[in-house]
Design a protein around this motif. Structure first.
Motif, PDB file in Angstrom:
ATOM      1  N   TRP A   1      -4.280   7.204 -17.399  1.00 20.57           N
ATOM      2  CA  TRP A   1      -3.900   7.531 -16.141  1.00 20.57           C
ATOM      3  C   TRP A   1      -3.605   8.915 -16.746  1.00 20.57           C
ATOM      4  CZ3 TRP A   1      -1.579   4.912 -12.792  1.00 20.57           C
ATOM      5  CH2 TRP A   1      -0.901   3.525 -13.977  1.00 20.57           C
ATOM      6  N   ALA A   2      -4.883   9.502 -17.295  1.00 16.46           N
ATOM      7  CA  ALA A   2      -5.398  10.566 -17.608  1.00 16.46           C
ATOM      8  C   ALA A   2      -6.089  11.266 -16.609  1.00 16.46           C
ATOM      9  CB  ALA A   2      -5.632  10.969 -19.195  1.00 16.46           C
ATOM     10  N   ARG A   3      -7.078  10.349 -16.372  1.00 20.83           N
ATOM     11  CA  ARG A   3      -8.010  10.226 -15.155  1.00 20.83           C
ATOM     12  C   ARG A   3      -7.463  10.359 -13.847  1.00 20.83           C
ATOM     13  NH1 ARG A   3     -11.267   6.827 -18.473  1.00 20.83           N
ATOM     14  NH2 ARG A   3     -10.016   5.131 -17.228  1.00 20.83           N
TER      15      ARG A   3
ATOM     16  N   VAL B   1      -8.079  13.531 -28.809  1.00 14.49           N
ATOM     17  CA  VAL B   1      -8.995  13.345 -27.524  1.00 14.49           C
ATOM     18  C   VAL B   1     -10.206  14.697 -28.541  1.00 14.49           C
ATOM     19  CG1 VAL B   1      -7.596  12.077 -26.045  1.00 14.49           C
ATOM     20  CG2 VAL B   1      -8.475  14.079 -26.042  1.00 14.49           C
ATOM     21  N   ARG B   2      -9.843  15.966 -28.897  1.00 11.68           N
ATOM     22  CA  ARG B   2     -10.611  16.655 -28.824  1.00 11.68           C
ATOM     23  C   ARG B   2     -10.039  16.927 -30.775  1.00 11.68           C
ATOM     24  NH1 ARG B   2     -10.918  22.386 -28.132  1.00 11.68           N
ATOM     25  NH2 ARG B   2      -9.115  22.203 -26.507  1.00 11.68           N
ATOM     26  N   ASN B   3     -11.225  17.849 -31.178  1.00 11.18           N
ATOM     27  CA  ASN B   3      -9.995  18.709 -32.092  1.00 11.18           C
ATOM     28  C   ASN B   3     -11.831  19.152 -32.658  1.00 11.18           C
ATOM     29  OD1 ASN B   3      -9.029  19.774 -34.860  1.00 11.18           O
ATOM     30  ND2 ASN B   3     -11.366  18.175 -36.203  1.00 11.18           N
TER      31      ASN B   3
ATOM     32  N   ALA C   1     -13.763  11.437 -21.796  1.00 13.85           N
ATOM     33  CA  ALA C   1     -13.228  10.275 -21.206  1.00 13.85           C
ATOM     34  C   ALA C   1     -12.099   9.848 -20.331  1.00 13.85           C
ATOM     35  CB  ALA C   1     -13.285   9.482 -22.440  1.00 13.85           C
ATOM     36  N   ALA C   2     -11.090  11.048 -20.459  1.00 12.63           N
ATOM     37  CA  ALA C   2     -10.321  11.384 -20.327  1.00 12.63           C
ATOM     38  C   ALA C   2      -9.417  12.048 -18.864  1.00 12.63           C
ATOM     39  CB  ALA C   2      -8.628  11.915 -21.112  1.00 12.63           C
TER      40      ALA C   2
ATOM     41  N   VAL D   1      -3.140  12.893 -26.228  1.00 13.54           N
ATOM     42  CA  VAL D   1      -2.260  11.989 -25.438  1.00 13.54           C
ATOM     43  C   VAL D   1      -0.855  11.291 -26.089  1.00 13.54           C
ATOM     44  CG1 VAL D   1      -1.896  10.485 -23.507  1.00 13.54           C
ATOM     45  CG2 VAL D   1      -4.690  12.009 -23.530  1.00 13.54           C
ATOM     46  N   SER D   2       0.317  12.201 -26.337  1.00 17.19           N
ATOM     47  CA  SER D   2       1.142  11.014 -26.764  1.00 17.19           C
ATOM     48  C   SER D   2       2.066   9.874 -25.065  1.00 17.19           C
ATOM     49  CB  SER D   2       2.484  12.007 -26.862  1.00 17.19           C
ATOM     50  OG  SER D   2       1.625  12.944 -27.984  1.00 17.19           O
TER      51      SER D   2
END
Length: 474
Positions: free
Chosen positions: A201-203, A233-235, A250-251, A260-261
């Motif tokens: 859904w992010a893509r 997804v990122r830090n 990937a998102a 992503v929540s």
């Protein structure tokens, strides 16, 4: 058409203490699924040979229409996906002693397909609308679903387009997509709703939107009955107990997206409410290494540090409230009731990890030495019952936070993605647009969560006015 996957059950059942941390339709109060980096699993098959011995459970529920118009007069359809072996009649016990509504799975009276595990009932719209009190913020308590053989009854809520809600403009996106200023809506299959793939859904969203968002919040309409959760997804932050990583590609993000929540049930989504702040803050909290921190991840150990937004970890890492004020008493403490909205406000240790407070601002906290100890208002704790938790302990375990509060990000932008089996109509989209806008609020609002309701603090106030949030898409 929605159908129930053959003989499937939810991967786990959880219970928690906190009303404000709740998802809906759980028999007991439901909690946060945590902030793990792995995508939450979907339903798992019943072991071979289980047959009729599988205890019945509710996988999903749905109203038709999804959001019930305030002026509707014709009956509405209520459907429930039940797995396992039901041993008798399924009924909806209406709130306020309103009697019982029988559900059926015989292909009649509104039921679409006989014996498919989907139980249905046509209910007078007035029965639903009469329960839409202003304090419920457009989500009335309808009653309790009783499934013979299940572990407990299940809370049932509806969503109502009230007369006070405005209808907003809707724009088409690509095929199967549309949006308002604050919500993007995409059509998904029943399987996609029951086994949500955040990256998919992010893509889908990034195909028509720029890489302009720090967080995505994905909301399922009539999705699987399970906990909300946050996936990072990122830090790029040091000193919070997590290594540096970037899986944003990937998102579909080019490097801005942080996390992503997921809200598997739309009735649990209100960005003005504590659950939104809690899930978002899992981007940074709590992944500290070593004793006593790691044993409680992704929440706090029980103690004074757990008395605010992030709470403490119960069995399985599920979050629960610790609603107490630790008042010094002699050489120890006595537990008093939490101050009003204390649980909806981030404490300074939490704000430090979020990059919103300096290390010098963080006071000392205490943790219970015996994490299994049951405490309540009036509990007396001696000095030997607690251990101190100091900012120096956190820095010793994870190193100093980088970037620190002088350089860390303070303004965040989110996008709300609503997934449904059919395209939402203008008023249904406007309903979710109303809630998405509440992320930007800077004043105390009224929220309704599970069976409770009352004042709540949107993100700006939850952070002590140290951070702001934008939820407008364009």
């Amino acid at each position: 058409m929605r159908s129930l996957p053959e003989l499937q059950i939810p991967a786990s059942r959880v219970s928690i203490i906190a009303v404000a941390a709740a998802m809906l339709l759980l028999a007991t109060l439901a909690g946060c699924g945590g902030g793990n980096g792995a995508t939450a699993g979907g339903p798992v098959p019943v072991p071979a040979g289980a047959g009729g011995n599988v205890r019945p459970d509710v996988m999903w529920d749905r109203w038709t229409p999804y959001v019930i118009p305030h002026e509707r007069t014709e009956p509405v359809l209520y459907e429930v996906g039940i797995v396992g072996n039901t041993t008798g009649a399924v009924t909806l016990a209406l709130s306020n002693s309103g009697g019982n509504v029988a559900l059926n799975d015989d292909g009649a009276g509104g039921d679409r397909i006989a014996r498919d595990g989907v139980w249905s009932a046509r209910i007078d719209a007035a029965t639903v609308l009469a329960r839409n009190a202003p304090t419920r913020v457009h989500r009335p308590v309808i009653g309790f679903l009783k499934v013979p053989g299940a572990e407990a009854d299940f809370n049932v809520f509806a969503e109502v387009f009230s007369a006070t809600l405005p209808v907003v403009a809707v724009r088409p996106l690509d095929q199967g997509g549309q949006e308002t200023d604050y919500v993007a809506n995409y059509v998904g299959t029943a399987d996609q709703l029951l086994q949500p793939d955040r990256n998919h859904w992010a893509r889908r969203f990034y195909a028509t939107h720029g890489d302009d968002y720090d967080f995505l919040h994905v909301v399922m309409v009539s999705g699987r009955r399970s906990n909300r959760s946050h996936v990072r997804v990122r830090n790029a932050v040091e000193g919070i107990g997590q290594g540096l990583f970037d899986q944003s590609a990937a998102a579909g993000s080019k490097g801005r997206l942080l996390g992503v929540s997921l809200y598997p049930m739309s009735t649990g989504f209100d960005p003005a409410e504590k659950a939104f702040a809690h899930e978002t803050a899992h981007q940074w909290i709590q992944y500290l290494p070593g004793v006593p921190f790691a044993q409680a991840s992704p929440h706090w150990p029980a103690g004074s540090v757990a008395a605010n937004v992030m709470g403490f970890s119960m069995a399985g890492g599920v979050g629960g409230d610790h609603p107490f004020l630790y008042e010094p008493s002699g050489t120890g403490y006595v537990l008093k009731p939490a101050a009003p909205l204390q649980g909806a406000t981030f404490n300074l240790m939490e704000l430090y990890l979020m990059g919103l407070a300096s290390a010098s601002e963080v006071p000392d906290f205490v943790l219970l030495k015996d994490q299994s100890r049951q405490v309540g208002v009036g509990t007396q704790l001696s000095a030997s019952d607690v251990q101190p938790m100091r900012i120096a302990d956190v820095i010793a375990a994870a190193g100093p936070r980088k970037p620190d509060a002088s350089a860390a990000q303070r303004h965040f932008r989110i996008a709300t993605i609503v997934v449904s089996e059919r395209a939402l109509d203008a008023r249904e989209l406007s309903f979710f647009d109303f809630f998405a806008r509440r992320a930007e609020a800077t004043t105390t609002l009224h929220c309704a969560v599970l069976l409770g309701d009352g004042p709540c603090l949107p993100w700006h106030l939850a952070t002590g006015a140290r951070s702001t949030m934008t939820s407008k898409l364009r």
